[in-house]
Design a protein around this motif. Sequence first.
Motif, PDB file in Angstrom:
ATOM      1  N   GLY B 248       0.802  -1.233   0.000  1.00  0.00           N
ATOM      2  CA  GLY B 248       0.000   0.000   0.000  1.00  0.00           C
ATOM      3  C   GLY B 248       0.826   1.270   0.000  1.00  0.00           C
ATOM      4  N   VAL B 249       2.133   1.154   0.116  1.00  0.00           N
ATOM      5  CA  VAL B 249       2.994   2.340   0.069  1.00  0.00           C
ATOM      6  C   VAL B 249       3.608   2.417  -1.331  1.00  0.00           C
ATOM      7  N   SER B 250       3.302   3.471  -2.032  1.00  0.00           N
ATOM      8  CA  SER B 250       3.746   3.527  -3.430  1.00  0.00           C
ATOM      9  C   SER B 250       5.119   4.168  -3.578  1.00  0.00           C
ATOM     10  N   GLU B 251       5.456   5.000  -2.608  1.00  0.00           N
ATOM     11  CA  GLU B 251       6.706   5.731  -2.774  1.00  0.00           C
ATOM     12  C   GLU B 251       7.294   6.061  -1.405  1.00  0.00           C
ATOM     13  N   VAL B 252       8.615   5.883  -1.261  1.00  0.00           N
ATOM     14  CA  VAL B 252       9.291   6.287  -0.028  1.00  0.00           C
ATOM     15  C   VAL B 252      10.482   7.153  -0.399  1.00  0.00           C
ATOM     16  N   GLN B 253      10.528   8.340   0.242  1.00  0.00           N
ATOM     17  CA  GLN B 253      11.685   9.197   0.001  1.00  0.00           C
ATOM     18  C   GLN B 253      12.385   9.415   1.327  1.00  0.00           C
ATOM     19  N   GLN B 254      13.711   9.482   1.278  1.00  0.00           N
ATOM     20  CA  GLN B 254      14.454   9.741   2.505  1.00  0.00           C
ATOM     21  C   GLN B 254      15.202  11.054   2.374  1.00  0.00           C
ATOM     22  N   ASP B 255      15.027  11.891   3.397  1.00  0.00           N
ATOM     23  CA  ASP B 255      15.700  13.181   3.399  1.00  0.00           C
ATOM     24  C   ASP B 255      16.381  13.311   4.755  1.00  0.00           C
ATOM     25  N   ASN B 256      17.654  12.886   4.860  1.00  0.00           N
ATOM     26  CA  ASN B 256      18.363  12.733   6.142  1.00  0.00           C
ATOM     27  C   ASN B 256      17.556  11.824   7.067  1.00  0.00           C
ATOM     28  N   GLY B 257      17.129  12.346   8.209  1.00  0.00           N
ATOM     29  CA  GLY B 257      16.374  11.498   9.130  1.00  0.00           C
ATOM     30  C   GLY B 257      14.880  11.521   8.862  1.00  0.00           C
ATOM     31  N   ARG B 258      14.476  12.229   7.832  1.00  0.00           N
ATOM     32  CA  ARG B 258      13.053  12.410   7.545  1.00  0.00           C
ATOM     33  C   ARG B 258      12.614  11.466   6.417  1.00  0.00           C
ATOM     34  N   PHE B 259      11.461  10.853   6.622  1.00  0.00           N
ATOM     35  CA  PHE B 259      10.937   9.953   5.588  1.00  0.00           C
ATOM     36  C   PHE B 259       9.599  10.484   5.082  1.00  0.00           C
ATOM     37  N   ILE B 260       9.432  10.450   3.755  1.00  0.00           N
ATOM     38  CA  ILE B 260       8.161  10.884   3.164  1.00  0.00           C
ATOM     39  C   ILE B 260       7.550   9.683   2.442  1.00  0.00           C
ATOM     40  N   LEU B 261       6.384   9.259   2.946  1.00  0.00           N
ATOM     41  CA  LEU B 261       5.734   8.064   2.421  1.00  0.00           C
ATOM     42  C   LEU B 261       4.421   8.428   1.741  1.00  0.00           C
ATOM     43  N   THR B 262       4.217   7.905   0.537  1.00  0.00           N
ATOM     44  CA  THR B 262       2.931   8.077  -0.134  1.00  0.00           C
ATOM     45  C   THR B 262       2.137   6.785   0.047  1.00  0.00           C
ATOM     46  N   ILE B 263       0.973   6.950   0.735  1.00  0.00           N
ATOM     47  CA  ILE B 263       0.227   5.770   1.161  1.00  0.00           C
ATOM     48  C   ILE B 263      -1.147   5.728   0.494  1.00  0.00           C
ATOM     49  N   HIS B 264      -1.469   4.566  -0.063  1.00  0.00           N
ATOM     50  CA  HIS B 264      -2.788   4.419  -0.678  1.00  0.00           C
ATOM     51  C   HIS B 264      -3.722   3.577   0.180  1.00  0.00           C
ATOM     52  N   GLU B 265      -3.170   2.530   0.786  1.00  0.00           N
ATOM     53  CA  GLU B 265      -3.968   1.720   1.715  1.00  0.00           C
ATOM     54  C   GLU B 265      -3.030   1.145   2.775  1.00  0.00           C
ATOM     55  N   ASN B 266      -3.612   0.322   3.675  1.00  0.00           N
ATOM     56  CA  ASN B 266      -2.809  -0.290   4.736  1.00  0.00           C
ATOM     57  C   ASN B 266      -2.162   0.757   5.641  1.00  0.00           C
ATOM     58  N   LEU B 267      -2.924   1.811   5.972  1.00  0.00           N
ATOM     59  CA  LEU B 267      -2.434   2.857   6.856  1.00  0.00           C
ATOM     60  C   LEU B 267      -2.055   2.264   8.215  1.00  0.00           C
ATOM     61  N   ASP B 268      -2.888   1.305   8.630  1.00  0.00           N
ATOM     62  CA  ASP B 268      -2.666   0.571   9.877  1.00  0.00           C
ATOM     63  C   ASP B 268      -1.265  -0.005   9.984  1.00  0.00           C
ATOM     64  N   GLY B 269      -0.899  -0.770   8.961  1.00  0.00           N
ATOM     65  CA  GLY B 269       0.397  -1.444   8.918  1.00  0.00           C
ATOM     66  C   GLY B 269       1.547  -0.461   8.905  1.00  0.00           C
ATOM     67  N   VAL B 270       1.345   0.642   8.209  1.00  0.00           N
ATOM     68  CA  VAL B 270       2.398   1.654   8.106  1.00  0.00           C
ATOM     69  C   VAL B 270       2.642   2.281   9.473  1.00  0.00           C
ATOM     70  N   ILE B 271       1.539   2.632  10.142  1.00  0.00           N
ATOM     71  CA  ILE B 271       1.663   3.248  11.475  1.00  0.00           C
ATOM     72  C   ILE B 271       2.377   2.291  12.437  1.00  0.00           C
ATOM     73  N   GLU B 272       2.048   1.003  12.306  1.00  0.00           N
ATOM     74  CA  GLU B 272       2.684  -0.014  13.143  1.00  0.00           C
ATOM     75  C   GLU B 272       4.196  -0.013  12.925  1.00  0.00           C
ATOM     76  N   ALA B 273       4.593   0.018  11.663  1.00  0.00           N
ATOM     77  CA  ALA B 273       6.015   0.018  11.318  1.00  0.00           C
ATOM     78  C   ALA B 273       6.706   1.263  11.842  1.00  0.00           C
TER      79      ALA B 273
END
Lengths: 363, 308
Positions: B248-273
């Motif tokens: 459900g995560v289509s894209e992950v970008q890393q900017d030093n310690g910051r992560f930018i995630l584009t999420i379409h579904e499975n928000l639950d699982g992402v929050i868990e991670a």
Amino acid sequence: MMFGRIAYMELRTGLKGLLIFGLLVIIVSASMPLIFPTYRDALTEGLEGANKVKLEIPNEQGGNITLSWEPLETATSYLVLEDNRSSMVTAKLRYNDTETSITFEKDFEEKRYYAVMAVLNKTSDTVLIGIASTEKGEDPFQELMQNPAYAGFTGGRNISMLEVKGFITFEFFSWWWMLAGLFIAYLSVSIVASDFENKRMDVMLSTPISRRRYLLEKFSAMSVIAMFIVLVAIAGLAGGLANINALGEFSAEAVFLSLMGCLPFLMVIAAVGMLTAVFFQKARVGMGITFAFLFAEFFLFTFGNFSKSLEWMKTISIFNYWDYSSVIIDNLFKTGDFIVLTVLAIVLVIIGIWVFEKKDIPT
Amino acid sequence: MDHITDQEKVIEIKNLTKMYGNVVGVKDLNLDVHKGEIMGFLGPNGAGKTTAIRSCLALIAKTAGEITIFGLDSHRDAVAIRKKTGYLPGDFGLIPSVKVSSYLKYLLSLSGCDSTKKMVSLAKRLELDLNRKTNELSKGNKLKVGIVQSLMADQDLIVMDEPTAGLDPLMQQEFYRILREEKKRGKTIFMASHNLAEVERVCDRVAIIREGQLKVVEEIQALQEKTGKVLEVEFSDPVTIDEFKLEGVSEVQQDNGRFILTIHENLDGVIEAVSNHRILNMSLKTYSLEQLFLKYYAEEEEQERGDA
């Protein structure tokens, strides 16, 4: 919604300018007759000059003409111009010497005119001594007044400039058509074109006002404005004439009708102005064309008066249908002319509406 | 899609084409605006929004196609349509040297409306001084006059071309409130804009136009759902990017310690991670329309390049 709101708004916002123009009209039209006594005296002086030139013509064919004149002290030489027209526009030179008379053979049949001029010391400026004509008992100044260039203003009538009637016909009306005509041309173009140029047309035409209605309202406003300036001119001219006690000679009715005759004349100009404004949607272009129209019409009328073969030019000129001199000289108001111009104005407004309805409103 | 066809159409544009000589203004445009909605009309400058709007109002003649407003022909019945339509042009001038109140009353009278109640209340809400002279107004105040003018006659359809360009942010908020109230009262609003945030905030649906052609018509919500959420998160302990390569995560970008995630579904699982680590900062945003807009066009252009 009541008809007239747009016209009213137009008059309200333009009131200040209109009043200033009205003031100008009243000052000029009222002061014009006041100049007349001075003008008449100056002209009379000039007419006396006619007697300073004497012309003797032979009774039989082929005799000699003798022209003599009073000497002028400051003259270094004299010029005699000869022409078959009193305007001396195409005059040929007959003589150039210090003698104060000249004799020459009459080798022509038609009427001829002679102007005697004195060439002054040093400056080589010339002064008119007088005019004479080969027609016995004729007043060459009167003849000059009937010259085609002047006849353009009078419809070919014999009007003496020594009378207030003649003076008003020449001096007032030749000024008036231009002032009123240009004012109406300017205003009728800008009353419509400024709505395009200042981007007011979108809002205006998003109200339930049709384009036809819009243009008719603007035309109504122009009618009121034209009526206003005509009435102001009537008041001014009548007041000025009364001031020199000339209202008997030049009736108040003649003042009224001669100026009223220009109302449809001005409405035609207004209709042309609005037509060019909706077509070009730019004030500058519209004004250029409307001014050109006004002057073209004037020249058509003037040329049409020059000769019989050019008479057709007159019939397509709006100046031909506002015969103020016939009101002034013959006391005749031509209702037919009034109707011709009114119909023409209406037709032009209809064309204007038709054009406007076809056009895109620019952004 | 059944519920859409069931809805009453206030504006119906069919195959509208407007050419300026050889230049395309609008080409083959099909668009409906439903009763009671706020329809956004989005596109970059010069896309044809103004051309389409001005065709609807019969200010310009269409080259081809058909426009029906309130079931009436846009050109033949233009005057009848205008009785029920308020319009704010993208660019307009005022009659100079009159009071704002007389200018507005004048236009009210042309619209056949004799109540000044709404005019006064709108002016008050937008902080527009009705006693000022029209030629003394700032750009923002002039725009307020336009907004009041388009709404004051209480017409059923309001067409606005770039209504907030030049309005300060506080006034924009008030303007959006006014629009929402108008919508509640059953008014239909058709609003052209190149301000994406604005369309996102107030519109129910959006039509995107570009180079004279309609690209997409979508409900704002559906559009946003389609593109998902953006999660921005910052950790205090080291995290590897692989931990977020989840379903459900289509894209992950890393900017030093910051992560930018584009999420379409499975928000639950992402929050868990995410919760496996120490979180310093976190925000969850809706994909902005601007990003969507750029992405959409970028895809379109790539496709065009691919075709060529």
